[in-house]
Design an enzyme around this catalytic site. Structure first.
Site, short mmCIF file in Angstrom:
data_model
loop_
_atom_site.label_atom_id
_atom_site.label_comp_id
_atom_site.label_asym_id
_atom_site.label_seq_id
_atom_site.Cartn_x
_atom_site.Cartn_y
_atom_site.Cartn_z
N ARG A 36 0.80 -1.23 0.00
CA ARG A 36 0.00 0.00 0.00
C ARG A 36 0.82 1.27 0.00
O ARG A 36 0.33 2.32 -0.32
CB ARG A 36 -1.01 -0.01 1.13
CG ARG A 36 -0.49 0.20 2.49
CD ARG A 36 -1.67 0.51 3.40
NE ARG A 36 -1.45 -0.04 4.72
CZ ARG A 36 -2.23 0.22 5.75
NH1 ARG A 36 -3.28 0.97 5.59
NH2 ARG A 36 -1.96 -0.30 6.92
N LYS A 108 -9.69 -13.80 6.08
CA LYS A 108 -10.64 -14.65 6.82
C LYS A 108 -11.39 -13.78 7.82
O LYS A 108 -10.82 -13.37 8.83
CB LYS A 108 -9.88 -15.77 7.54
CG LYS A 108 -9.17 -16.72 6.56
CD LYS A 108 -8.33 -17.77 7.26
CE LYS A 108 -7.67 -18.70 6.24
NZ LYS A 108 -6.73 -19.65 6.85
N LYS A 191 -13.47 -20.15 12.29
CA LYS A 191 -12.37 -20.85 12.99
C LYS A 191 -11.47 -19.88 13.76
O LYS A 191 -10.88 -20.26 14.77
CB LYS A 191 -11.59 -21.74 12.01
CG LYS A 191 -10.73 -21.02 10.96
CD LYS A 191 -9.33 -20.67 11.44
CE LYS A 191 -8.64 -19.70 10.51
NZ LYS A 191 -7.35 -19.25 10.98
N ASP A 244 -8.90 -26.18 8.86
CA ASP A 244 -8.32 -24.94 9.41
C ASP A 244 -8.62 -24.80 10.90
O ASP A 244 -7.83 -24.25 11.66
CB ASP A 244 -8.85 -23.74 8.63
CG ASP A 244 -7.85 -22.60 8.55
OD1 ASP A 244 -6.77 -22.72 9.16
OD2 ASP A 244 -8.15 -21.58 7.89
N THR A 248 -5.66 -24.16 13.66
CA THR A 248 -5.54 -22.95 14.49
C THR A 248 -5.94 -23.18 15.94
O THR A 248 -5.60 -22.36 16.80
CB THR A 248 -6.34 -21.77 13.88
OG1 THR A 248 -7.47 -22.28 13.22
CG2 THR A 248 -5.53 -21.00 12.90
N ASN A 256 -4.51 -16.09 16.43
CA ASN A 256 -5.78 -16.11 17.18
C ASN A 256 -5.64 -16.97 18.43
O ASN A 256 -6.07 -16.59 19.52
CB ASN A 256 -6.91 -16.62 16.27
CG ASN A 256 -7.28 -15.59 15.22
OD1 ASN A 256 -7.94 -14.61 15.52
ND2 ASN A 256 -6.81 -15.79 14.00
N1 NAI Z 1 -0.53 -15.05 7.95
C1 NAI Z 1 -1.10 -16.20 7.72
O1 NAI Z 1 -0.54 -17.28 8.04
C2 NAI Z 1 -2.43 -16.27 7.06
C3 NAI Z 1 -3.25 -15.16 6.97
N2 NAI Z 1 -4.48 -15.25 6.38
C4 NAI Z 1 -5.37 -14.10 6.29
O2 NAI Z 1 -4.80 -13.13 5.44
C5 NAI Z 1 -5.25 -11.82 5.81
C6 NAI Z 1 -4.03 -10.92 5.92
O3 NAI Z 1 -3.22 -11.43 6.95
P1 NAI Z 1 -1.65 -11.26 7.02
O4 NAI Z 1 -1.04 -11.09 5.70
O5 NAI Z 1 -1.16 -12.35 7.88
O6 NAI Z 1 -1.58 -9.88 7.83
P2 NAI Z 1 -0.35 -8.89 7.93
O7 NAI Z 1 -0.69 -8.00 9.07
O8 NAI Z 1 0.93 -9.61 7.90
O9 NAI Z 1 -0.46 -8.06 6.57
C7 NAI Z 1 -1.56 -7.28 6.23
C8 NAI Z 1 -1.15 -6.39 5.05
O10 NAI Z 1 -2.29 -5.63 4.65
C9 NAI Z 1 -1.89 -4.27 4.54
N3 NAI Z 1 -3.04 -3.44 4.84
C10 NAI Z 1 -3.65 -3.25 6.03
N4 NAI Z 1 -4.66 -2.39 5.91
C11 NAI Z 1 -4.67 -2.00 4.62
C12 NAI Z 1 -5.46 -1.09 3.88
N5 NAI Z 1 -6.46 -0.42 4.46
N6 NAI Z 1 -5.20 -0.93 2.58
C13 NAI Z 1 -4.22 -1.62 2.00
N7 NAI Z 1 -3.42 -2.50 2.63
C14 NAI Z 1 -3.66 -2.67 3.93
C15 NAI Z 1 -0.77 -4.08 5.53
O11 NAI Z 1 0.05 -2.99 5.16
C16 NAI Z 1 -0.03 -5.40 5.40
O12 NAI Z 1 0.89 -5.38 4.34
C17 NAI Z 1 -6.01 -12.01 7.15
O13 NAI Z 1 -7.39 -11.98 6.89
C18 NAI Z 1 -5.57 -13.38 7.62
O14 NAI Z 1 -6.58 -14.03 8.38
C19 NAI Z 1 -4.92 -16.42 5.85
C20 NAI Z 1 -4.14 -17.55 5.89
C21 NAI Z 1 -2.85 -17.55 6.51
O1 13P Z 2 -5.42 -18.74 8.99
C1 13P Z 2 -4.37 -19.16 9.39
C2 13P Z 2 -3.91 -20.54 9.17
O2 13P Z 2 -4.73 -21.22 8.28
C3 13P Z 2 -3.50 -18.28 10.20
O3 13P Z 2 -4.00 -18.29 11.49
P1 13P Z 2 -3.82 -17.02 12.42
O4 13P Z 2 -4.40 -15.86 11.68
O5 13P Z 2 -4.57 -17.37 13.66
O6 13P Z 2 -2.35 -16.88 12.64
#
Ligand code: NAI
Ligand code: 13P
Length: 331
Positions: A36, A108, A191, A244, A248, A256
């Site tokens: 962003r 999610k 979840k 999932d 988790t 979480n």
């Molecule tokens: N980290 C993981 O292992 C996994 C995460 N997810 C899901 O993916 C989604 C993102 O999670 P993560 O990447 O882990 O989070 P993170 O906190 O590492 O990254 C989020 C990203 O989104 C950007 N962001 C935040 N608000 C924004 C906005 N208003 N406009 C544009 N960009 C914005 C941030 O700058 C950051 O780069 C969540 O819903 C999470 O549940 C799903 C599966 C696995």
């Molecule tokens: O969604 C996830 C694994 O499938 C990541 O879990 P957390 O967001 O709880 O770290």
């Protein structure tokens, strides 16, 4: 309808965005990663690593940009920003994305205020795109290292879902395709809330038997809610549902779970949130609880988590409430 998805754009440079960009690159695609801010793009481009994923390297062939119009030049797009930010990002994308481009939500959660699921937000904001969802048991830190992972990828029609799964899949990242958008997004949203409860059980030292009971009864809640909203049973018992939930609810590697652990150890909701990076269940708990009530679905664990994270009940009050519920038939 396009069926060759060579150019993949990943919108969101956080841990899951970087991991999915790496998976798509490993599958042989041309990948653009959008962040962003220009500053984030410059740092990622120069360092080819992120503090969010220690030890991982970002492939030098992944193009990194902060220009949304450039990122929109793609055959399919993955939206990987937090659930509550998805609308804002999708709104900016809508004018620059080509009609019928698959846009897969990878967040999610459920949008607070509107009570909309992620693909509903895409349909509302970018009506010309083809909405889809990717979700399942997959930690970014595992996927970025190329450890074996399997997820569910759903699109409205099976051919698109299957072609996208082939485009993103490799030996170590295995998407199973589906057309059950709603079932997949319910699993991912619910979840996270249940994982907070599992963390609380662990943090309070309630034991392995209680942990198994919590996960099983949590799955009963997820299934009841999913059925009421039209999800397919096989989706709820599949990777994006039961799969999932198992992941988790079983390890502090989950943010979480680890937030729940902190609550169980006595931290206040504000202290626990400050200590943990993005834990989507915090933002989904109340809206999921409201939707369960609206649809007459009994979700006592979700209600307990909502009350705890919103500061309406202490951890001990919530536990006591669950343990003194009337005995009943299993189901
Ligand atoms: N980290 C993981 O292992 C996994 C995460 N997810 C899901 O993916 C989604 C993102 O999670 P993560 O990447 O882990 O989070 P993170 O906190 O590492 O990254 C989020 C990203 O989104 C950007 N962001 C935040 N608000 C924004 C906005 N208003 N406009 C544009 N960009 C914005 C941030 O700058 C950051 O780069 C969540 O819903 C999470 O549940 C799903 C599966 C696995
Ligand atoms: O969604 C996830 C694994 O499938 C990541 O879990 P957390 O967001 O709880 O770290």
């Amino acid at each position: 309808m396009r069926m060759s998805y060579q150019r993949i754009s990943v919108i969101g440079g956080g841990s899951w965005g970087i991991a999915l960009a790496s998976a798509a690159k490993r599958a042989g695609r041309d990948v653009i990663l959008w962040t962003r801010s220009q500053q984030d793009a410059d740092i990622l481009d120069r360092k080819r690593e992120s503090s969010r994923l220690p030890g991982a390297t970002i492939d030098s062939d992944i193009a990194i940009t902060a220009d949304l119009t450039k990122a929109a030049q793609c055959d399919a797009m993955l939206l990987v920003v937090p659930a509550q930010a998805l609308r804002e990002v999708a709104l900016s994308l809508a004018p620059v994305i080509a009609p019928d481009t698959p846009v897969l939500a990878c967040a999610k959660g459920i949008e607070r205020g509107t009570r909309k699921f992620m693909t509903e937000v895409i349909v509302e904001t970018a009506p010309k795109a083809a909405p889809g969802i990717l979700s399942g048991p997959s930690f970014a830190s595992d996927v970025v290292r190329g450890l074996p992972t399997a997820v569910t990828l759903a699109a409205r029609d099976e051919k698109t879902a299957s072609a996208l799964a082939h485009a993103l899949g490799s030996a170590t990242f295995r998407p199973y395709h589906s057309t059950d958008l709603r079932g997949v997004e319910i699993g991912g949203a619910a979840k996270n809330v249940l994982a907070i409860a599992a963390g609380i059980v662990s943090g309070r030292g309630l034991g392995a038997s209680a942990a198994a009971a919590l996960t099983t009864r949590g799955f009963a809640e997820l299934t009841r809610f999913g059925r009421a909203l039209g999800a397919k049973p096989e989706t709820l018992t599949g990777l994006s549902g039961l799969g999932d939930l198992i992941l988790t609810c079983s390890t502090p590697q989950s943010r979480n779970f680890s937030l729940g652990l902190a609550l169980g150890q006595g931290l206040s909701p504000l202290e626990a949130i400050a200590k943990t990076s993005l834990a989507e269940g915090v933002y989904t708990a109340a809206v999921l609880n409201d939707m369960a009530r609206e649809h007459n679905v009994d979700m006592p664990i979700v209600a307990a988590v909502a009350d705890v994270v919103e500061g309406q009940a202490s951890v001990d009050e919530a536990i006591s409430r669950l343990l003194t519920r009337p005995f009943r038939a299993e189901g």
